[in-house]
Design a protein around this motif. Structure first.
Motif, mmCIF file in Angstrom:
data_model
loop_
_atom_site.group_PDB
_atom_site.id
_atom_site.type_symbol
_atom_site.label_atom_id
_atom_site.label_comp_id
_atom_site.label_asym_id
_atom_site.label_seq_id
_atom_site.Cartn_x
_atom_site.Cartn_y
_atom_site.Cartn_z
ATOM 1 N N GLU A 35 1.178 -0.816 -0.175
ATOM 2 C CA GLU A 35 0.237 -0.208 -0.102
ATOM 3 C C GLU A 35 0.756 0.749 0.271
ATOM 4 O O GLU A 35 0.284 2.525 -0.428
ATOM 5 C CB GLU A 35 -0.792 0.185 1.024
ATOM 6 C CG GLU A 35 -1.959 -1.206 1.301
ATOM 7 C CD GLU A 35 -3.079 -1.066 -0.358
ATOM 8 O OE1 GLU A 35 -3.074 0.228 -0.407
ATOM 9 O OE2 GLU A 35 -3.121 -2.121 -0.503
ATOM 10 N N ASP A 61 -9.692 0.139 5.055
ATOM 11 C CA ASP A 61 -10.899 0.668 3.952
ATOM 12 C C ASP A 61 -11.124 -1.159 3.115
ATOM 13 O O ASP A 61 -12.154 -1.541 2.824
ATOM 14 C CB ASP A 61 -10.620 1.423 2.553
ATOM 15 C CG ASP A 61 -11.968 1.492 1.747
ATOM 16 O OD1 ASP A 61 -12.570 1.688 3.029
ATOM 17 O OD2 ASP A 61 -11.268 1.127 0.499
ATOM 18 N N ARG A 62 -9.986 -1.515 3.174
ATOM 19 C CA ARG A 62 -9.752 -2.927 2.260
ATOM 20 C C ARG A 62 -10.611 -4.015 3.109
ATOM 21 O O ARG A 62 -11.774 -4.872 2.165
ATOM 22 C CB ARG A 62 -8.383 -3.276 1.544
ATOM 23 C CG ARG A 62 -9.142 -4.712 0.802
ATOM 24 C CD ARG A 62 -7.566 -5.497 0.217
ATOM 25 N NE ARG A 62 -6.851 -3.497 -0.965
ATOM 26 C CZ ARG A 62 -5.474 -3.573 -0.213
ATOM 27 N NH1 ARG A 62 -4.666 -5.005 -0.009
ATOM 28 N NH2 ARG A 62 -5.046 -3.397 -0.967
#
Length: 127
Positions: A35, A61-62
């Motif tokens: 990320e 979020d994922r």
């Protein structure tokens, strides 16, 4: 307590973990580094704290999206189990098979006997 060196966004960190959890820590660090690499490619160089915060938020979020999918699948599974239980609780459907009336059976047997007699007569006539 083991110390593991991880690299995130090109920066090295020494992190302590419980015995036997080194591989889990390395896997989590690799996800965070992936990320951070995306962030660095999009935004460029940024302060370490901000990079870690943004990478952590992207992973969160994922994770939240995956948790939503899991909840939806669990609800679908519960619904399917309820349908299966409902179907199993219903009595089996009664299937009626038509029965040939005895008169029709007797008539067909008589026709078969006549056909055989005619066949025998035809055979004797040929000889």
């Amino acid at each position: 307590m083991p110390q593991v060196e991880i690299t995130i966004g090109g920066r090295s960190f020494e992190v302590a973990c419980q015995e036997g959890e080194e591989q889990f820590l390395m896997t989590a660090a690799k996800m965070l580094d992936t990320e951070a690499a995306h962030l660095s490619a999009q935004i460029g160089r940024m302060p370490e704290g901000r990079m870690l915060l943004m990478a952590g938020l992207m992973l969160a979020d994922r994770t939240a999206g995956l948790e939503d999918q899991v909840r939806a699948l669990e609800a679908e599974q519960a619904n399917l189990r309820a349908h299966i239980a409902e179907a199993a609780a219903r009595p089996a459907a009664r299937i009626e098979v038509p029965v040939i009336p005895q008169e029709l059976h007797d008539g067909m047997a008589e026709i078969a006997a006549r056909a055989e007699a005619l066949a025998e007569q035809a055979e004797q006539a040929e000889v």
